[in-house]
Design a protein around this motif. Structure first.
Motif, mmCIF file in Angstrom:
data_model
loop_
_atom_site.group_PDB
_atom_site.id
_atom_site.type_symbol
_atom_site.label_atom_id
_atom_site.label_comp_id
_atom_site.label_asym_id
_atom_site.label_seq_id
_atom_site.Cartn_x
_atom_site.Cartn_y
_atom_site.Cartn_z
ATOM 1 N N MET A 1 1.946 15.298 3.453
ATOM 2 C CA MET A 1 2.954 15.234 4.514
ATOM 3 C C MET A 1 3.497 13.813 4.668
ATOM 4 O O MET A 1 4.699 13.591 4.673
ATOM 5 N N LEU A 2 2.591 12.851 4.794
ATOM 6 C CA LEU A 2 2.984 11.440 4.913
ATOM 7 C C LEU A 2 2.323 10.657 3.798
ATOM 8 O O LEU A 2 1.120 10.785 3.566
ATOM 9 N N GLU A 3 3.120 9.852 3.101
ATOM 10 C CA GLU A 3 2.572 8.971 2.070
ATOM 11 C C GLU A 3 3.150 7.572 2.264
ATOM 12 O O GLU A 3 4.362 7.379 2.163
ATOM 13 N N VAL A 4 2.277 6.641 2.563
ATOM 14 C CA VAL A 4 2.658 5.237 2.741
ATOM 15 C C VAL A 4 2.123 4.474 1.534
ATOM 16 O O VAL A 4 0.932 4.515 1.250
ATOM 17 N N ARG A 5 3.023 3.805 0.837
ATOM 18 C CA ARG A 5 2.647 3.151 -0.418
ATOM 19 C C ARG A 5 2.889 1.653 -0.346
ATOM 20 O O ARG A 5 4.029 1.197 -0.241
ATOM 21 N N ASP A 6 1.812 0.897 -0.333
ATOM 22 C CA ASP A 6 1.859 -0.548 -0.567
ATOM 23 C C ASP A 6 2.873 -1.255 0.333
ATOM 24 O O ASP A 6 3.716 -2.032 -0.124
ATOM 25 N N ILE A 7 2.793 -1.005 1.654
ATOM 26 C CA ILE A 7 3.779 -1.616 2.553
ATOM 27 C C ILE A 7 3.349 -3.022 2.971
ATOM 28 O O ILE A 7 2.178 -3.310 3.197
#
Length: 235
Positions: A1-7
């Motif tokens: 649903m939510l994917e946060v990548r290397d922020i």
């Protein structure tokens, strides 16, 4: 649903998030734990569009959020109950809840959700015409969660829901969080009370100085030596 990548997120020249990544699957409770100042609130504010990452990507059901206005992110189905509650103190309980539905145009659905929230939080129903600023801390927390739910989110983000509450109220709030999830809402939970957070979560991430240093199932992290010493108060 939510994917946060290397922020990577900054406050001016302060590098607050340093390559943090996280995933939330539909139907889960995922918790992000860490000490005060680790970057947990910054993480949620970045997902909600209140802060912009300089690097990295944020995908909600495959749609990129990095450049999307917050109001559009809410309409997509992400809502947040913020740290410190931030209710409208001069508005009544009812008016606060109605503010949570500002982006909706389905009057019948809004009324149905209002009834659902007042059933979930009977204390709010008893105080429906009372000013928000006159509620107790626990009642204000219930109001903040209820207001966030009035947008009918598919992903509900909770920022420190137990902060400043007595132990009995903490247990009650986490019981309600579990009920909300069982009724079909996916939850991303930021919480300093790691012990309680790990009892309701499916999976967990540990954030230290803006970086995810550990991830796993909630059960695995409950037995992890570093987590037990740093966050569960065990020797």
């Amino acid at each position: 649903m939510l994917e946060v990548r290397d922020i990577h997120t900054y406050y001016g020249n302060i590098h607050a998030l340093k390559g943090a990544s996280l995933k939330v699957e539909q139907g889960e409770v995922v918790t992000l734990i860490g000490s005060n100042g680790a970057g947990k609130t910054t993480f949620l504010r970045t997902v909600q569009g209140l802060l912009r990452p300089r690097e990295g990507s944020i995908l909600f059901e495959g749609r990129p959020l990095e450049a999307m206005p917050t109001k559009d992110i809410v309409r997509l189905g992400i809502s947040q109950s913020p740290e410190g509650r931030l209710i409208f103190p001069r508005m009544t309980v009812l008016e606060n809840l109605e503010m949570g539905a500002f982006s909706r145009r389905d009057g019948v659905g809004v009324r149905s959700d209002l009834e659902r929230i007042l059933t979930l939080f009977p204390r709010l129903k008893e105080r429906i015409n009372q000013k928000g600023g006159t509620l107790s801390g626990g009642e204000q927390q219930m109001l903040a969660i209820g207001r966030a739910m009035m947008s009918r989110p598919r992903l509900l983000m909770l920022d420190e829901p137990s902060m400043g509450l007595a132990p009995l109220l903490v247990a009650q709030i986490f019981s309600i969080v579990k009920d909300i999830n069982e009724q079909g809402t996916t939850i991303l939970l930021v919480e300093q009370n790691a012990r309680m957070a790990l009892t309701v979560a499916n999976r967990a991430y540990v954030l230290q100085t803006g970086q995810v240093v550990l991830t796993g199932t909630a059960r695995d992290l409950q037995t992890n030596e570093m987590v037990r010493k740093a966050y569960l108060g065990e020797s």
